[in-house]
Design a protein around this motif. Structure first.
Motif, mmCIF file in Angstrom:
data_model
loop_
_atom_site.group_PDB
_atom_site.id
_atom_site.type_symbol
_atom_site.label_atom_id
_atom_site.label_comp_id
_atom_site.label_asym_id
_atom_site.label_seq_id
_atom_site.Cartn_x
_atom_site.Cartn_y
_atom_site.Cartn_z
ATOM 1 N N PHE A 190 16.427 12.173 -19.370
ATOM 2 C CA PHE A 190 16.053 11.989 -17.975
ATOM 3 C C PHE A 190 14.797 11.139 -17.893
ATOM 4 N N ALA A 191 14.547 10.601 -16.692
ATOM 5 C CA ALA A 191 13.320 9.868 -16.398
ATOM 6 C C ALA A 191 12.663 10.520 -15.193
ATOM 7 N N VAL A 192 11.337 10.477 -15.156
ATOM 8 C CA VAL A 192 10.579 10.965 -14.004
ATOM 9 C C VAL A 192 9.583 9.887 -13.591
ATOM 10 N N ILE A 193 9.699 9.455 -12.341
ATOM 11 C CA ILE A 193 8.771 8.489 -11.753
ATOM 12 C C ILE A 193 7.833 9.271 -10.849
ATOM 13 N N SER A 194 6.537 8.982 -10.909
ATOM 14 C CA SER A 194 5.587 9.753 -10.116
ATOM 15 C C SER A 194 4.475 8.872 -9.583
ATOM 16 N N CYS A 195 3.901 9.303 -8.442
ATOM 17 C CA CYS A 195 2.813 8.540 -7.830
ATOM 18 C C CYS A 195 2.172 9.351 -6.709
ATOM 19 N N ASP A 196 0.879 9.150 -6.513
ATOM 20 C CA ASP A 196 0.207 9.633 -5.307
ATOM 21 C C ASP A 196 0.400 8.577 -4.222
ATOM 22 N N THR A 197 0.737 9.016 -3.023
ATOM 23 C CA THR A 197 1.014 8.048 -1.960
ATOM 24 C C THR A 197 0.795 8.667 -0.586
ATOM 25 N N SER A 198 0.426 7.836 0.357
ATOM 26 C CA SER A 198 0.311 8.289 1.745
ATOM 27 C C SER A 198 1.635 8.190 2.484
ATOM 28 N N GLU B 206 0.820 -1.220 0.000
ATOM 29 C CA GLU B 206 0.000 0.000 0.000
ATOM 30 C C GLU B 206 0.854 1.270 0.000
ATOM 31 N N ILE B 207 1.996 1.169 -0.678
ATOM 32 C CA ILE B 207 2.874 2.336 -0.846
ATOM 33 C C ILE B 207 2.492 3.089 -2.117
ATOM 34 N N ILE B 208 2.052 2.365 -3.143
ATOM 35 C CA ILE B 208 1.640 2.983 -4.405
ATOM 36 C C ILE B 208 0.230 2.535 -4.760
ATOM 37 N N ASP B 209 -0.363 3.240 -5.737
ATOM 38 C CA ASP B 209 -1.652 2.827 -6.290
ATOM 39 C C ASP B 209 -1.564 2.917 -7.809
ATOM 40 N N ASP B 210 -2.713 2.892 -8.485
ATOM 41 C CA ASP B 210 -2.669 2.868 -9.946
ATOM 42 C C ASP B 210 -2.306 4.219 -10.568
ATOM 43 N N SER B 211 -1.994 5.223 -9.754
ATOM 44 C CA SER B 211 -1.476 6.483 -10.291
ATOM 45 C C SER B 211 0.018 6.387 -10.595
ATOM 46 N N PHE B 212 0.661 5.295 -10.180
ATOM 47 C CA PHE B 212 2.103 5.127 -10.377
ATOM 48 C C PHE B 212 2.440 5.075 -11.865
ATOM 49 N N SER B 213 3.440 5.855 -12.270
ATOM 50 C CA SER B 213 3.853 5.865 -13.685
ATOM 51 C C SER B 213 5.292 6.367 -13.782
ATOM 52 N N TRP B 214 5.868 6.161 -14.940
ATOM 53 C CA TRP B 214 7.187 6.711 -15.229
ATOM 54 C C TRP B 214 7.240 7.110 -16.689
ATOM 55 N N GLU B 215 8.103 8.041 -17.011
ATOM 56 C CA GLU B 215 8.333 8.393 -18.413
ATOM 57 C C GLU B 215 9.787 8.769 -18.612
#
Length: 425
Positions: A319-327, A301-310
């Motif tokens: 460069f790469a950017v990893i992003s996610c909504d998390t508590s 429960e660290i990540i959810d389906d908002s997790f993405s990278w580009e």
């Protein structure tokens, strides 16, 4: 006219460089009913500083995006209305290194090509229209500034490339846009909107000889600009120590971004594309929904389906950017850094996963081959040699796990990481 064959896919790319320097690429698609054309300019947000005819020029951040808007603003007609009358859909966008103008249509291809070429190559600028455009773009900038995802992404890039043109938002700021003058716009246009700095890519329903004849007739009416000496200034040398940048915005859950800046030299052309695909496969092997690392983060429960990278691999930087909504923002950053650290030693054991990932990517490419929008979106004519979706597939097919390991090792041993957290007030 040069013809590049792709026998494995029964496709051909027709290439013609016109006398004024404009390079035309045409890829007919049998059975397609629509035609898509993209007029690309090798000019983006990072090109605000350059040496023109021996003199250094520094222009306001956001001017490439501003100029894109201004191209649609004519004296006595609306560009979108012209396209709409023919049943075509049109659009434009500015990136870090390019500005693209495009249309898609099922009819009146010649008429739409004339509209596209004419409105981009015949500008209409006045001081009054420049001032009026500022208010429009200010609204767009304010919208971006109130978008937490947009702010998280661009602030991460700015932390990776401080004190450089990449630290600026593509649209600039209200202050930099407010400082743009008519002279700035005219100079930017004359410097970069030149036929030799542009490509025209057309795919779908078309006859190459007939289409080229239309384009040549259109270009014959346009004067060739005076020669110039241009040197782009791309300084991405400085690197700061890793930090975590915090920002407060109105968000339901904290947003985390982790940026990874590559510092090793990247080849151009198809070799550069191989580099990009290899690193994309690497990220998929450890961060896609199919990976054990993703599964562990999700079930903890660290990540959810908002997790993405580009991943961005452009002129002079990658460069790469990893992003996610998390508590759990700090825990997620630590876990991601731990995953990235172990990639070099874990990669050799991912043989089965590597083949599955290649198969999935190949399936995605096959699906894109049935879309003229996707085909035109994958095309790049500004990296020393034309690169098509078929070149990408051939590179993917020949890619080995050893290739991924070698390229990943070079990338990761010099990588610079910066993290960001956006939290509620």
């Amino acid at each position: 006219m040069e013809i590049i064959d792709y026998p494995n896919y029964n496709e051909r790319l027709f290439v013609s460089k016109l006398s004024n320097g404009l390079t035309v690429y045409m890829q007919p698609k049998k059975g397609f009913n629509k035609t898509t054309a993209v007029l690309g300019v090798n000019y983006g947000s990072i090109d605000s500083q350059f040496i023109l005819n021996g003199q250094k020029v520094v222009q306001p951040a956001g001017i490439a995006h501003f100029l894109e808007h201004k191209m649609f603003d004519k004296k006595d007609y609306d560009v979108f209305e012209l396209f709409n009358k023919t049943g075509a859909r049109s659009n434009a966008f500015t990136s870090f290194t390019k500005t693209n103008y495009l249309f898609s249509t099922a009819e009146s291809v010649k008429e739409n090509l004339d509209i596209l070429l004419n409105f981009v190559q015949i500008p209409y600028f006045t001081a009054a229209k420049v001032e009026r455009e500022k208010g429009i773009i200010d609204q767009e900038i304010n919208m971006y500034q109130n978008d937490p995802d947009n702010q998280a992404y661009f602030e991460t890039i700015a932390s990776l490339y401080p004190d450089s043109v990449l630290a600026n938002d593509i649209a600039g700021t209200v202050q930099t846009v407010g400082s743009i003058t008519l002279a700035d716009v005219e100079l930017a246009y004359k410097t970069f909107y030149r036929p030799e700095n542009m490509t025209l890519f057309i795919t779908g329903k078309l006859d190459p000889q007939e289409t080229l004849g239309w384009i040549e007739a259109n270009q014959a009416d346009k004067p060739s600009p005076e020669p110039i000496s241009l040197q782009r200034l791309e300084n991405f040398e400085r690197q700061d120590q890793p930090t975590i940048h915090h920002r407060q915005m109105n968000v339901a859950r904290p947003k985390v971004t982790l940026g990874l800046r590559g510092t090793d030299p990247v080849p151009t052309g198809r070799a550069g594309l191989k580099y990009e695909i290899a690193l994309s496969v690497m990220f998929d092997l450890f961060l896609s929904e199919n990976s054990v690392e993703y599964d562990k983060l999700y079930h903890d429960e660290i990540i959810d389906d908002s997790f993405s990278w580009e991943f961005e691999n452009e002129r002079g930087f990658h460069f790469a950017v990893i992003s996610c909504d998390t508590s759990e923002p700090t825990i997620l950053i630590d876990r991601l850094k731990a995953i990235i650290k172990k990639i070099p030693e874990a990669l050799p054991s991912r043989t089965a996963e590597f083949q599955l990932q290649k198969n999935e990517l190949f399936g995605n490419y096959v699906e894109m081959m049935d879309s003229e929008e996707a085909i035109s979106g994958q095309f790049d004519g500004f990296i020393g040699e034309p690169v098509t979706i078929y070149d990408e597939v051939e590179i993917l097919k020949s890619l080995t796990l050893a290739d991924v390991q070698a390229i990943s090792s070079d990338f990761l041993k010099q990588v610079v990481m910066q993290a960001g957290i956006i939290q509620d007030h």
